[in-house]
Design an enzyme around this catalytic site. Sequence first.
Site, PDB file in Angstrom:
ATOM      1  N   LYS A  72       0.456  -1.178  -0.362  1.00  0.00           N
ATOM      2  CA  LYS A  72       0.341  -0.151   0.306  1.00  0.00           C
ATOM      3  C   LYS A  72       0.374   1.177   0.086  1.00  0.00           C
ATOM      4  CE  LYS A  72      -1.183  -0.467   4.504  1.00  0.00           C
ATOM      5  NZ  LYS A  72      -0.392  -2.193   5.175  1.00  0.00           N
ATOM      6  N   ASN A  84      -1.324   7.373   6.728  1.00  0.00           N
ATOM      7  CA  ASN A  84      -0.434   6.130   6.913  1.00  0.00           C
ATOM      8  C   ASN A  84       0.966   6.088   6.501  1.00  0.00           C
ATOM      9  OD1 ASN A  84      -0.301   3.677   8.859  1.00  0.00           O
ATOM     10  ND2 ASN A  84       0.637   2.532   7.035  1.00  0.00           N
ATOM     11  N   HIS A  89      -1.346  -8.206  12.048  1.00  0.00           N
ATOM     12  CA  HIS A  89      -2.073  -7.883  13.153  1.00  0.00           C
ATOM     13  C   HIS A  89      -3.115  -8.034  13.937  1.00  0.00           C
ATOM     14  CE1 HIS A  89       0.148  -4.598  12.205  1.00  0.00           C
ATOM     15  NE2 HIS A  89      -0.607  -4.009  10.362  1.00  0.00           N
TER      16      HIS A  89
END
Length: 460
Positions: A125, A148, A194
């Site tokens: 990403k 981010n 995660h």
Amino acid sequence: MTPITIFAGKTVALFGLGGSGLATALALQAGGAQVVACDDNPAKNAEAEANGIEIADLRKADWSRFSSFILSPGVPLTHPQPHWSVPLARAAGVEIIGDIELFCRERAKIAPKAPFIAITGTNGKSTTTALVAHILREAGQDVQMGGNIGTAILSLAPPSDERVHVIECSSFQIDLTPSLAPTIGVLLNISPDHLDRHGTLQNYAAIKERLIAKADKVVIGVDDALTRSAVGHIQGEVLRVGLSDHERGSIYAESHRIFANRDGCTVPIADLAGIASLRGDHNAQNAAAAVAIALFSGIDTVTIARALRSFPGLAHRMEEIARRGHVLFINDSKATNADSTEKALKSFDDIYWILGGKAKEGGITALAPYFAKVRKAYLIGAASDEYAATLGSAVPHVFCSTLDRAVQQAAQDTAEMSRAVVLLSPASASFDQYPNFEVRGNHFRELVKTLPGVEPAMGA
């Protein structure tokens, strides 16, 4: 900065005053809100207070005062257990949201048609976000890039019809953004990551899918089962991207070339051969996604192809930082899980591999098919014993504990080599020894610069 005017005259609580947290507090304050904030780090509280933000212990606060609670994305919302502030907000009936949600609401108020590209995925990403921003800038557009990656979203200029925001979104951020509805929503891939923060892979995948659920247009990778299954849930216009997906309505990468399938006709778009910043199949996928986003944004194919060739690459992601003779030093500190490190191991041969840190679930077991490409491994950080057990007799390895020792040892081992790659690709989080992967990667870069006989790699 994007002043957040939607809470003008209201009082909001905020927890977490790191980079994005302080930017959020200042944006709320600039928009006329009263912010009551705190952080577990006294230094962060002092910094915010010096910037005019009211600091208070939210454990003792009257939560009936607050219209909303802004939570830093780095703070647990659900797993392994909610942060202590979360049940206080819920008991008071106060909504819990994040900084990207504030941007979305402000955009809906002041410029609802402002171009907004939101990008997520387990891997790729950041590269895709940076590449899209580069293409759009090369096309002459006013581009704001952040989220981010790099700059906090509320530190960027406000949304407007003449300005496009290209925003990388983590799963933590998406979980705090219920009204996320980008102009173009991008879901690249989903693999386990995660899970300590989301509980299960299914929960994690569902959160990732939220980014595309309300998007006007969707770019979606179809090279893994979880994203392929998400295609059937999409309401908006869709472009599929991946490796050799020749179906109508797809942008696909085949070897180093990118094609579009338009109404059953194959149209060549670009050739990635010789572009060091986009080497490897994973970057071909990233480039295919960027091409799809650019086409959705109305950019012509000539500009797209030219911009791909001038893309400088992303810091800490397979970044060529130096050479010593025929030995290449690669900074891949952003590879914080095995799936990400796999991309680097696939892209090089004769590898002297520096790895370790805080292990992710599954460790490096999935990387066993690439062990034959590794001449020697240098183990650092908390995962050293676990990774040594996985490497076993398949890969010669040494315990270095710290990055500086690993760099010195790898430099000695490759000093007389006619061809080698010293690769920092940790396959682990950095938090056992560094605040983040950027600090880890910068340390690696500085250590390599001190080695005798090194020269900057082309473009470094």
